[in-house]
Write a protein that holds these residues in place. Structure first.
Motif, PDB file in Angstrom:
ATOM      1  N   GLY A  48       0.909  -1.216   0.040  1.00 25.32           N
ATOM      2  CA  GLY A  48      -0.054   0.011   0.255  1.00 25.32           C
ATOM      3  C   GLY A  48       0.673   1.338   0.013  1.00 25.32           C
ATOM      4  N   ARG A  49       0.133   2.511   0.102  1.00 27.14           N
ATOM      5  CA  ARG A  49       0.929   3.590   0.057  1.00 27.14           C
ATOM      6  C   ARG A  49       1.902   3.882   1.076  1.00 27.14           C
ATOM      7  N   SER A  50       1.347   3.364   2.242  1.00 16.66           N
ATOM      8  CA  SER A  50       2.177   3.640   3.596  1.00 16.66           C
ATOM      9  C   SER A  50       3.501   2.651   3.530  1.00 16.66           C
ATOM     10  N   GLU A  51       3.198   1.445   2.962  1.00 12.42           N
ATOM     11  CA  GLU A  51       4.613   0.625   2.697  1.00 12.42           C
ATOM     12  C   GLU A  51       5.389   1.239   1.546  1.00 12.42           C
ATOM     13  N   ARG A  52       4.924   1.692   0.530  1.00 12.38           N
ATOM     14  CA  ARG A  52       5.849   2.298  -0.452  1.00 12.38           C
ATOM     15  C   ARG A  52       6.616   3.546   0.211  1.00 12.38           C
ATOM     16  N   ARG A  53       5.795   4.478   0.887  1.00 14.26           N
ATOM     17  CA  ARG A  53       6.591   5.441   1.650  1.00 14.26           C
ATOM     18  C   ARG A  53       7.585   5.052   2.473  1.00 14.26           C
ATOM     19  N   ARG A  54       7.092   4.120   3.477  1.00  8.99           N
ATOM     20  CA  ARG A  54       8.229   3.396   4.231  1.00  8.99           C
ATOM     21  C   ARG A  54       9.462   3.055   3.477  1.00  8.99           C
ATOM     22  N   ARG A  55       9.252   2.317   2.389  1.00  6.04           N
ATOM     23  CA  ARG A  55      10.385   1.889   1.581  1.00  6.04           C
ATOM     24  C   ARG A  55      11.408   3.012   1.028  1.00  6.04           C
ATOM     25  N   SER A  58      13.365   4.579   3.884  1.00  6.58           N
ATOM     26  CA  SER A  58      14.420   3.897   4.322  1.00  6.58           C
ATOM     27  C   SER A  58      15.483   3.752   3.279  1.00  6.58           C
TER      28      SER A  58
END
Length: 72
Positions: A48-55, A58
């Motif tokens: 999702g968007r939050s996971e792509r942002r976290r990556r 990172s």
């Protein structure tokens, strides 16, 4: 080709005529292009968007640490 990395541009020029990677192509050029491709896939493959942002953050954090480490 505006924001394309130099390795990607060179690889595109090497493969434009035959649509194949010549065995005499420099290994480092191919590795650089493959690494950029794999990183892009990893960034976009988040659930999702939050996971792509976290990556993305990172990766940015790691890049900043590497720059600071090699700055002198």
């Amino acid at each position: 080709m505006g924001g394309e990395q130099p390795a990607g541009h060179a690889l595109r020029r090497l493969t434009a005529a035959t649509r194949e990677v010549d065995l005499t192509s420099p290994r480092t050029l191919l590795c650089g292009a493959l690494e950029n491709f794999a990183t892009g896939l990893w960034l976009c493959d988040g659930a999702g968007r939050s996971e792509r942002r976290r990556r993305a953050l990172s990766l940015w954090d790691e890049d900043m640490r590497n720059r600071q480490q090699h700055a002198g």
